[in-house]
Design an enzyme around this catalytic site. Structure first.
Site, mmCIF file in Angstrom:
data_model
loop_
_atom_site.group_PDB
_atom_site.id
_atom_site.type_symbol
_atom_site.label_atom_id
_atom_site.label_comp_id
_atom_site.label_asym_id
_atom_site.label_seq_id
_atom_site.Cartn_x
_atom_site.Cartn_y
_atom_site.Cartn_z
ATOM 1 N N CYS A 9 0.933 -1.244 0.085
ATOM 2 C CA CYS A 9 -0.069 0.189 -0.004
ATOM 3 C C CYS A 9 0.893 1.280 -0.215
ATOM 4 O O CYS A 9 0.780 2.311 -0.361
ATOM 5 C CB CYS A 9 -0.826 0.163 1.227
ATOM 6 N N HIS A 38 -1.709 1.863 7.610
ATOM 7 C CA HIS A 38 -1.715 1.837 5.823
ATOM 8 C C HIS A 38 -1.684 3.315 5.346
ATOM 9 O O HIS A 38 -2.168 4.324 5.727
ATOM 10 C CB HIS A 38 -3.361 0.988 6.363
#
Length: 922
Positions: free
Chosen positions: A312, A852
């Protein structure tokens, strides 16, 4: 060296350990050094639970162990090696599998094979988790242990069965065939293995190829398909069209089982729809034709990026660059003539080609997710630090990518040698322009044209005043958050002369400052006299845990939840020998004499510390020091009672080693005798509090480096003195629950920029060589912006690292979306305006070592914002863009109204002239 059997017994205090802790530590250190001196690919390492390894380290670090001193060690000898906390609970004990997302140094440690053998020989246990050392890198080769080998999901086309295949990422396709055929019993000449990423046939793997699995773009947890000659076609094989252009609609639902926000781990492959092999768009297909794959009504730039396992961070940075207008415009055209395959600082043009191909796919696939496998493979080849499947930093990737793209696209094939001239007091604009031209003569690419600016750096020697001015290029601005530049520290000052009560002071010091900075600030706050000094110490468990006596030591060693005190002392003349006297408080709940061992004494409060001369001290001397410390704590209406020291009678003689000042263990019973001279019941004790001896007035002690005594407090002392001042020591910094960051308490992007540009002294490790003094000096440095690029990137330094502490700052930074005017910060007054508009943001959610990454990006033509969360793309309101997750900000320069009007007037004039010319011509 032969190691005895690890079985041992401790009987009647006799040690039967194979080695002492010191010997174990020495053997492991020697074997580790030997391994580091002989690094080569294929060396074996073993993974050990950090929890067990820490218990072993504490054991061997303890110098006073049972074998050498006959006393119980503070850190016991650990039991058998236990790795069960780092392996999957359902894994085969003969083939243990590590839990995902473990972090080296926090969850596990790596030890060489020889160290593992010794530890197992001494402690037994396990299970063993063996890993290999691999060599990575294109230009610079580096070694690393492959902790997580590649995990591939094999689907057997004959019966749809699924099997996990584990191989190192540097294993060859040929080795993959050998392992698959050995496991399935299929002859190699009949086996065909397909790259089956996203359950689609993406390419047949060559059984004779020595190409590595990583180079073949095979990634963690992806599928491969086995087909066997002569067997009936499987349903999965029939469902695979093999059409490399087939597009699968984006799946609306997303898996909740993620690796740091990635796709899924539970079933071994991504549930999002991807396609991996796309037609390479040649130069003839560039431009408008490059978007011809889009369906009717579809927009380019709305494709997500599949998460290949903890990627990510990469997807976030890529989406920001993929929505940078001049970058997109450049790579969607023919840039082949700009590729520099011979640049020794570049990647043979391969990184630029892989990035360009990826951008074309992102802008030609509608809303279908793209799997950046080919790009990830190139990235791992040229930047091994981003290989594997650990979480990384999106800004670090961005920095590498921009620099790599520049070198791959540098139009300067042969860089000229240019000898820099001295500024010789010439005007700044002249010197700056000259240096920029020098820079452009060696660096000419689209990245330099749109992303690089120039700042002015001024250094001033603090001794001779010499000024050095340079002008350097920059690619982005890494700005600190002002709240991270300083820290608030509360320290309690104790007055050793008894002149005042203990007093807490809160001071502001540089966050990256030194112990000297803290002492200076504290001295100012408490009005320290010139003939006084401060001794800093940490108090833990009512004892002195450590002293801070090295002025240049970093303040990062002091954490916010610790309790720090400063003892205000008269300075001892230089040359005088001095020793520390520590005074502990105990016996609140149980008399000291009732305790058979010092460790049974209940301590309380804050110790007193002072310096004493190294001449022998008497009990009376120590009693006077204690009285002085306690004098400000004396209660006004204290009852006039005979002190229990005299009321209870004499204390027995102390057995003291006059030479060392260290007291031996008591051999005889302690009597309760009368001593009417001392005001307190005082006991000599050792560092660990294991031995205590009562002191009389005539007792003589020769102070060592540190001498420790214990004062017994009973009802009489508590009636005479207010002991509450010794308790409730404040923490260095305590954050209240109401101190959550809100937008009202936020900081602005301007304050971050001002902190970046502020003058500050260089660090002790970054000294400047003054050409006038001919010495390294801690010069003052000042930065100023001189030239700003069309694309301006701000990196908010949310992550702070030090030897002792890692931290993420979640402070909300208030940054403008429109009309970011930086004109007043640019020193080059060339009449231009520097107005910017936000178009992309790289976000980070969560803490260190995980979290994230996502991205916000704006489609300029539509004037709409979108949220790019790996393969999932959704529209978002502009009001949602600003939040505390913002990490990297992307701005594009826009014209001011005046510049726009001028440009429009110029265009209208040109158009009128053209019409007039045409009329005359007709």
């Amino acid at each position: 060296m032969t190691i005895p059997n690890s079985d041992f017994m401790l009987e009647n205090g006799v040690c039967d350990l194979p080695f002492t802790p010191e010997e174990e530590k020495r053997i492991v250190s020697e074997l580790t050094s030997e391994s580091e001196d002989n690094l080569k690919q294929g060396n074996l390492y073993f993974v050990i639970s950090k929890r067990w390894y820490t218990s072993w380290q504490e054991y061997v670090e303890n110098s006073a162990n049972e074998c050498s001193s006959g006393e119980s060690s503070e850190a016991p000898r650990p039991g058998p090696i236990d790795n069960h906390d780092i392996i999957e609970s359902d894994s085969d004990i003969n083939d243990p599998q590590l839990r995902r997302l473990l972090v080296e140094g926090e969850d596990y440690v790596l030890v060489p094979k020889q160290v593992w053998k010794k530890l197992v020989e001494w402690y037994s246990g396990g299970p063993p988790i063996e890993r290999k050392l691999i060599c990575q890198g294109f230009y610079t080769r580096s070694y690393s242990v492959e902790v997580y080998p590649l995990c591939l999901m094999l689907t057997d086309g004959r019966d749809e069965s699924r099997t996990v295949i584990r191989l190192g990422k540097q294993a060859s396709i040929r080795e993959l065939y050998e392992k698959v055929c050995a496991m399935t019993g299929v002859p190699q000449e009949k086996a065909h293995i397909w790259d089956y990423f996203d359950k689609r046939k993406n390419g047949l793997l060559d059984p004779l190829s020595y190409k590595s699995l990583e180079e073949s773009s095979l990634h963690m947890d992806q599928d491969i398909l086995l087909e066997v000659d002569g067997s009936s076609s499987s349903q999965s094989a029939m469902s695979s069209t093999g059409n490399e252009l087939a597009l699968v609609p984006l799946e609306p639902s997303r898996s909740i089982v993620t690796i740091a926000g990635g796709p899924t781990l539970s079933n071994g492959h991504s549930t999002t729809s991807n396609f991996s092999l796309f037609p390479r768009i040649t130069s003839e297909d560039d431009g408008s034709n490059s978007l011809s794959i889009l369906g009717k009504g579809e927009k380019g730039g709305l494709a997500g990026l599949s998460n290949l396992g903890n990627t990510c961070f990469m997807n976030s940075a890529l989406q920001c660059l993929a929505h940078t207008p001049p970058i997109v415009e450049y790579f969607l055209q023919d840039y082949s003539d700009d590729i520099n395959r011979d640049n020794p600082l570049g990647m043979c043009g391969e990184l630029a080609i892989a990035f360009g191909d990826l951008l074309k796919k992102l802008w030609s696939s509608g809303r279908n997710a793209v799997a950046p496998r080919a790009f990830k493979t190139k990235l791992a080849r040229f930047a091994p630090q981003f290989s594997g499947y650990n979480q990384h930093d999106s800004q670090e990737l961005l920095a590498f990518l921009l620099d790599g793209l520049h070198e791959d696209l540098n139009k300067v094939k042969r860089k000229p040698y240019i000898e820099l001239k001295e500024s010789d007091s010439r005007p700044d604009d002249e010197v700056a322009e000259e240096l920029w031209n020098y820079h452009k003569a060696r660096n000419d690419s689209v990245i330099v044209d749109v992303c690089q600016g120039q700042y002015k750096s001024t250094l001033v020697c603090p001794v001779c005043g010499k000024i050095s001015i340079t002008f350097d290029p920059f690619m982005y601005l890494s700005v600190p958050l002002p709240s991270t530049l300083t820290r608030s520290m509360t320290i309690t000052v104790f007055y050793c002369d008894g002149s005042r009560l203990p007093m807490p002071y809160t001071v502001i010091v540089p966050k990256q400052g030194s112990i000297r900075d803290l002492i200076t600030a504290l001295g100012t706050a408490c009005c320290l006299a010139e003939d006084e000094s401060l001794l800093l110490a940490e108090v833990y468990d009512h004892k002195i845990f450590r002293y801070f006596e090295i002025p240049l030591d970093s303040l990062s060693a002091i954490k916010d939840d610790e309790h720090i005190v400063a003892y205000r002392l008269n300075q001892i003349p230089k040359g005088s020998r001095k020793a520390k006297l520590e005074i502990l408080h105990g016996g609140q709940e149980r008399a000291v004499l009732d305790s058979l061992r010092g460790s049974d004494v209940k301590l309380f409060g804050t110790p007193f510390v002072t310096y004493v001369n190294t001449e022998p001290l008497s009990g009376t001397d120590i009693d006077a020091v204690i009285s002085g410390f306690l004098s400000p704590l004396h209660k006004v209406h204290a009852p006039s009672k005979i002190h229990n020291g005299s009321e209870n009678g004499h204390l027995a003689d102390a057995t003291v080693d006059e030479a060392s000042g260290i007291l031996s263990s008591p051999d005889t019973e302690i009597d309760d005798a009368s001593d009417r001279v001392l005001s307190f019941r005082i006991f000599l004790t050792d560092e660990r509090g294991l031995n205590i001896k009562p002191l009389q007035s005539e007792s003589s002690i020769s102070p060592g480096t540190v001498t420790r005594v214990l004062v017994e407090w009973n009802e009489g002392e508590h009636e005479r003195y207010d002991s509450s001042y010794l308790s409730d020591l404040p923490e260095v910094h305590k954050t209240s629950f109401s101190a959550k960051k809100t937008r009202q308490e936020s900081i602005s992007l301007f304050s971050c920029l001002e902190a970046f540009l502020a003058e500050e002294p260089l660090g002790p490790d970054d000294m400047w060589f003054c050409p006038s003094c001919k010495e390294h000096r801690q010069a003052n440095k000042k930065l100023d912006l001189w030239k700003l690029p069309d694309i301006l990137v701000f990196h908010l330094k949310r992550f702070t690292y030090s030897r002792y502490l890692k931290n993420k700052i979640d402070t909300f930074v208030n940054f403008p979306v429109h009309d970011l005017d930086l004109s007043k910060y640019v020193k080059n007054k060339n009449g231009q305006s520097y107005l910017y508009e936000l178009y992309a943001v790289s976000n980070h959610y969560g803490g260190l070592g995980g979290g994230h990454y996502t991205a916000y990006a704006k489609l300029i033509d539509d004037n709409k914002w979108y949220h790019f969360d790996d393969s999932h793309v959704s529209s978002v309101n502009e009001s949602e863009i600003r939040n505390s997750a913002a990490y990297v900000l992307f701005y594009r320069r826009v014209r001011s109204e005046t510049e726009t009007q001028t440009a429009e007037m110029s265009t209208d004039m040109d158009y009128s002239c053209l019409n007039s010319h045409n009329d005359k011509a007709s």
